[in-house]
Design a protein around this motif. Structure first.
Motif, PDB file in Angstrom:
ATOM      1  N   ASN A 174     -28.203  -1.051  30.993  1.00 39.26           N
ATOM      2  CA  ASN A 174     -29.343  -1.927  30.819  1.00 39.26           C
ATOM      3  C   ASN A 174     -29.657  -1.933  29.328  1.00 39.26           C
ATOM      4  O   ASN A 174     -29.829  -0.885  28.726  1.00 39.26           O
ATOM      5  N   GLY A 175     -29.715  -3.076  28.760  1.00 38.52           N
ATOM      6  CA  GLY A 175     -30.005  -3.151  27.333  1.00 38.52           C
ATOM      7  C   GLY A 175     -30.040  -4.587  26.868  1.00 38.52           C
ATOM      8  O   GLY A 175     -29.815  -5.516  27.623  1.00 38.52           O
ATOM      9  N   VAL A 176     -30.311  -4.730  25.606  1.00 38.14           N
ATOM     10  CA  VAL A 176     -30.412  -6.058  25.017  1.00 38.14           C
ATOM     11  C   VAL A 176     -29.913  -5.984  23.577  1.00 38.14           C
ATOM     12  O   VAL A 176     -30.074  -4.966  22.902  1.00 38.14           O
ATOM     13  N   ASP A 177     -29.269  -7.046  23.152  1.00 36.28           N
ATOM     14  CA  ASP A 177     -28.850  -7.101  21.751  1.00 36.28           C
ATOM     15  C   ASP A 177     -29.862  -7.910  20.957  1.00 36.28           C
ATOM     16  O   ASP A 177     -30.675  -8.634  21.512  1.00 36.28           O
ATOM     17  N   GLU A 178     -29.825  -7.741  19.675  1.00 35.80           N
ATOM     18  CA  GLU A 178     -30.724  -8.494  18.811  1.00 35.80           C
ATOM     19  C   GLU A 178     -29.997  -8.877  17.544  1.00 35.80           C
ATOM     20  O   GLU A 178     -28.923  -8.361  17.240  1.00 35.80           O
ATOM     21  N   TYR A 179     -30.582  -9.787  16.823  1.00 29.27           N
ATOM     22  CA  TYR A 179     -29.977 -10.257  15.586  1.00 29.27           C
ATOM     23  C   TYR A 179     -30.035  -9.154  14.528  1.00 29.27           C
ATOM     24  O   TYR A 179     -31.021  -8.427  14.430  1.00 29.27           O
ATOM     25  N   ASN A 180     -28.971  -9.046  13.757  1.00 29.89           N
ATOM     26  CA  ASN A 180     -28.912  -8.062  12.676  1.00 29.89           C
ATOM     27  C   ASN A 180     -29.730  -8.575  11.492  1.00 29.89           C
ATOM     28  O   ASN A 180     -29.493  -9.662  10.992  1.00 29.89           O
ATOM     29  N   ASN A 181     -30.704  -7.792  11.081  1.00 26.80           N
ATOM     30  CA  ASN A 181     -31.537  -8.158   9.945  1.00 26.80           C
ATOM     31  C   ASN A 181     -31.345  -7.090   8.875  1.00 26.80           C
ATOM     32  O   ASN A 181     -32.007  -6.050   8.890  1.00 26.80           O
ATOM     33  N   GLU A 182     -30.435  -7.342   7.965  1.00 27.73           N
ATOM     34  CA  GLU A 182     -30.094  -6.362   6.938  1.00 27.73           C
ATOM     35  C   GLU A 182     -31.194  -6.180   5.895  1.00 27.73           C
ATOM     36  O   GLU A 182     -31.118  -5.260   5.073  1.00 27.73           O
ATOM     37  N   SER A 183     -32.207  -7.043   5.918  1.00 30.10           N
ATOM     38  CA  SER A 183     -33.279  -6.919   4.938  1.00 30.10           C
ATOM     39  C   SER A 183     -34.302  -5.850   5.331  1.00 30.10           C
ATOM     40  O   SER A 183     -35.147  -5.477   4.524  1.00 30.10           O
ATOM     41  N   LEU A 184     -34.241  -5.353   6.577  1.00 26.62           N
ATOM     42  CA  LEU A 184     -35.188  -4.332   7.019  1.00 26.62           C
ATOM     43  C   LEU A 184     -34.861  -2.977   6.414  1.00 26.62           C
ATOM     44  O   LEU A 184     -33.691  -2.615   6.273  1.00 26.62           O
ATOM     45  N   THR A 185     -35.894  -2.244   6.079  1.00 24.46           N
ATOM     46  CA  THR A 185     -35.686  -0.859   5.672  1.00 24.46           C
ATOM     47  C   THR A 185     -35.352  -0.045   6.917  1.00 24.46           C
ATOM     48  O   THR A 185     -35.556  -0.495   8.056  1.00 24.46           O
ATOM     49  N   LEU A 186     -34.864   1.164   6.735  1.00 23.84           N
ATOM     50  CA  LEU A 186     -34.557   2.022   7.871  1.00 23.84           C
ATOM     51  C   LEU A 186     -35.810   2.256   8.710  1.00 23.84           C
ATOM     52  O   LEU A 186     -35.769   2.182   9.940  1.00 23.84           O
ATOM     53  N   GLU A 187     -36.922   2.507   8.056  1.00 21.97           N
ATOM     54  CA  GLU A 187     -38.178   2.743   8.772  1.00 21.97           C
ATOM     55  C   GLU A 187     -38.582   1.524   9.598  1.00 21.97           C
ATOM     56  O   GLU A 187     -38.994   1.651  10.750  1.00 21.97           O
ATOM     57  N   GLU A 188     -38.440   0.336   9.026  1.00 24.67           N
ATOM     58  CA  GLU A 188     -38.775  -0.888   9.759  1.00 24.67           C
ATOM     59  C   GLU A 188     -37.829  -1.101  10.939  1.00 24.67           C
ATOM     60  O   GLU A 188     -38.251  -1.488  12.021  1.00 24.67           O
ATOM     61  N   ALA A 189     -36.547  -0.828  10.730  1.00 29.32           N
ATOM     62  CA  ALA A 189     -35.562  -1.009  11.793  1.00 29.32           C
ATOM     63  C   ALA A 189     -35.793  -0.031  12.941  1.00 29.32           C
ATOM     64  O   ALA A 189     -35.590  -0.371  14.104  1.00 29.32           O
ATOM     65  N   LEU A 190     -36.239   1.175  12.624  1.00 28.44           N
ATOM     66  CA  LEU A 190     -36.475   2.172  13.658  1.00 28.44           C
ATOM     67  C   LEU A 190     -37.741   1.888  14.466  1.00 28.44           C
ATOM     68  O   LEU A 190     -37.876   2.359  15.590  1.00 28.44           O
TER      69      LEU A 190
END
Length: 91
Positions: free
Chosen positions: A54-70
């Motif tokens: 069970n899961g979902v994929d999302e668009y890769n946003n390379e502009s996010l910081t690690l903290e924002e991505a987490l």
């Protein structure tokens, strides 16, 4: 895809069933999870069910910081809502 009475759809009456994920074929539809479980329960006499993926994929946003991505609010909401509907189906 091997069940001749099953079809894959992302719309109902021309309206998307939920939010679109990154994959073109994948839409987020948590209440469908409950509906599917209740259908299988009724149709197949309440069999033991294992949920193995069970899961979902999302668009890769390379502009996010690690903290924002987490701080993955989309995925947190995805699992939260699916688990709520799983709980409803169990009850």
């Amino acid at each position: 895809m091997t069940d001749p009475k099953a079809n894959l759809t992302t719309e109902r009456n021309g309206i998307p069933i939920g939010a679109k994920a990154a994959s073109s074929w994948l839409y987020v539809y948590p209440s469908g999870f409950e509906k599917l479980l209740l259908y299988v329960k009724k149709k197949y006499n309440n069999p033991l069910i294992y949920i193995t993926e069970n899961g979902v994929d999302e668009y890769n946003n390379e502009s996010l910081t690690l903290e924002e991505a987490l701080a993955d609010h989309m995925r947190i909401n995805y699992y939260h809502s699916h688990l709520q509907f799983l709980n409803k189906a169990i009850k």
